[in-house]
Design an enzyme around this catalytic site. Sequence first.
Site, PDB file in Angstrom:
ATOM      1  N   ALA A 226      36.528  52.765  26.855  1.00 53.31           N
ATOM      2  CA  ALA A 226      36.793  52.896  26.477  1.00 53.31           C
ATOM      3  C   ALA A 226      37.687  54.113  25.902  1.00 53.31           C
ATOM      4  O   ALA A 226      38.779  53.080  24.972  1.00 53.31           O
ATOM      5  CB  ALA A 226      36.725  53.721  27.716  1.00 53.31           C
TER       6      ALA A 226
ATOM      7  N   GLN B  98      40.838  50.033  28.546  1.00 53.85           N
ATOM      8  CA  GLN B  98      39.751  49.064  28.391  1.00 53.85           C
ATOM      9  C   GLN B  98      40.608  47.725  29.519  1.00 53.85           C
ATOM     10  O   GLN B  98      40.963  48.544  30.659  1.00 53.85           O
ATOM     11  CB  GLN B  98      40.172  47.905  26.978  1.00 53.85           C
ATOM     12  CG  GLN B  98      41.062  47.356  27.071  1.00 53.85           C
ATOM     13  CD  GLN B  98      41.986  46.745  25.762  1.00 53.85           C
ATOM     14  OE1 GLN B  98      41.561  47.204  24.248  1.00 53.85           O
ATOM     15  NE2 GLN B  98      42.102  44.997  25.356  1.00 53.85           N
TER      16      GLN B  98
ATOM     17  N   ASP C  23      32.359  61.827  36.547  1.00 49.35           N
ATOM     18  CA  ASP C  23      31.813  61.403  34.446  1.00 49.35           C
ATOM     19  C   ASP C  23      30.924  59.884  35.100  1.00 49.35           C
ATOM     20  O   ASP C  23      31.250  58.762  34.987  1.00 49.35           O
ATOM     21  CB  ASP C  23      33.585  59.731  34.457  1.00 49.35           C
ATOM     22  CG  ASP C  23      34.367  60.398  33.362  1.00 49.35           C
ATOM     23  OD1 ASP C  23      33.144  60.847  32.802  1.00 49.35           O
ATOM     24  OD2 ASP C  23      34.773  59.632  32.798  1.00 49.35           O
TER      25      ASP C  23
END
Length: 531
Positions: A148, A152, A302
Amino acid sequence: MGTEKVPAPHLKGKYVIRPKLLLRLVHINWVLVLHGLDEIVLKTHLFRPVRYLAFVTPSYWLKAKSESRGVRIRRALEDLGPIYVKFGQALSTRKDLLPDDIADELVKLQDRVPPFANEIARSIIEKELGMSIAEAFAKFDPEPLASASVAQVHTAVLHSGESVIVKVLRPDIEDRIRSDIGLLYELARFAEKFWSDARRLRPMEVVAEFERTTLDELDLVREAANAAKLRRNFANSELIYIPEIHWPLTREKVMVMERIHGIPVGEIEQLKAGGANFKVLAERGVEIFFTQVFRDNFFHADMHPGNIFVDLPDKYIAVDFGIVGSLSLSDQRYLAENFLAFFNRDYRKVAQMHVESGWVPRSTRIEEFESAIRSVCEPIFEKPLKDISFGQLLLRLFQTARRFDMHVQPQLVLLQKTLLNIEGLGRQLYPELDLWQTAKPFLEKWFHERLGPKAKINKIIKQFPEFAEQLPEIPSLLYKALENAAHAQQQTEAQHQELILLRQQMVNNHRTMVLAILISAAVISAALLYR
């Protein structure tokens, strides 16, 4: 590191962009041009006078014509860095607002950002842990499981036999983020200088809130602590599962967590094949949101599809807890009362709560604000999500906000972003979901538990030990209070007598002054007559 944080100044005189930030702006536009997004760049006021130069740039003639606009946009965001990737991730949750080709590409930003080299990942892990990979893990997969914008993930097996994931921060990520946040501050300052709506939108404060949450995400110990708290909040829950943190191998740039197995919530076809209960999943998503916000006052902020999985048929699994939010007690109460009044269509109450909370000026006429809210909200009631035009709703909300000088509340930006994610998720899973009817019973229950008679009795019972502890001191405190009151009364009486004397003295002084003036006048008159 990067550009230092700029406080919200009231700028005067000519506005000047710093050279470093100007270079960053040029670089951003250059990346857009390289990815064949010339039309975006050359339509801006800054580049419009020189748009003819595009015809002599190599990228204009050499760019790959075979790539779709979605691919070009995704790759441009990847090249620009983590903040732009996050922007793409946020957009990817709202497929109802984007063309299909762009939305499908932006989904890849959720966990398929290009990874960094395995050697770098191993180096960071070994440096943070102070031991070799072989000492820390029985097995370690050098190929990342997901990658991302900020970190990672690799899979591994502990020497105890537990399967885990190892999350590693990207190298030099903080410098890049600070640089782009510096640019956001500069743009916010620019807006405050030249945009009439800036005072209402409070761009500097919004950027400051974004900076805080983004930089918090770079500390994986903080993220691990967030995960641990959410895990406690939802222990033994049927709604959602939070993986366990392996603390001995968790550091600021490395986090080791229990490996979970589930289907990504965005893989609708896989979920269908597995027999997922979409209606229950959609309703539970809403319940999880309200539970986190109002019961726990600690919410996962998120919740894009890359961070949410499904344990079939209808249980969620959440990962990536770098961004969390909480509210002040006053904001929590105002929000709850606003939501409940909204669900009950009590628009006058909504208007009054907005004024009481200071979200709109106190000079606002309640009747006018009530009417405006009704015109926005009434058309969306008794409709499933699929029949609500969210774009049209946002437009009307913005128009209402501008008309009544409604100020942006930076502390609520994370909550609003999370709610947009939840609503977007509901659209994908079960478009027939009635968001209002799903949420209303939860809020009514919350109000009854927090503000009902039973809640007040429980509060008294809870505070009784503290009251009982102070009980022996009450007589002395009462005596002291009475003594102070008597003393205060004596002081008041004394001051009153002093005021009477002072007033009498002023009257006497006034009389003496008048008599002196008369005598002086008589003497002067006699002297003049004598002459």
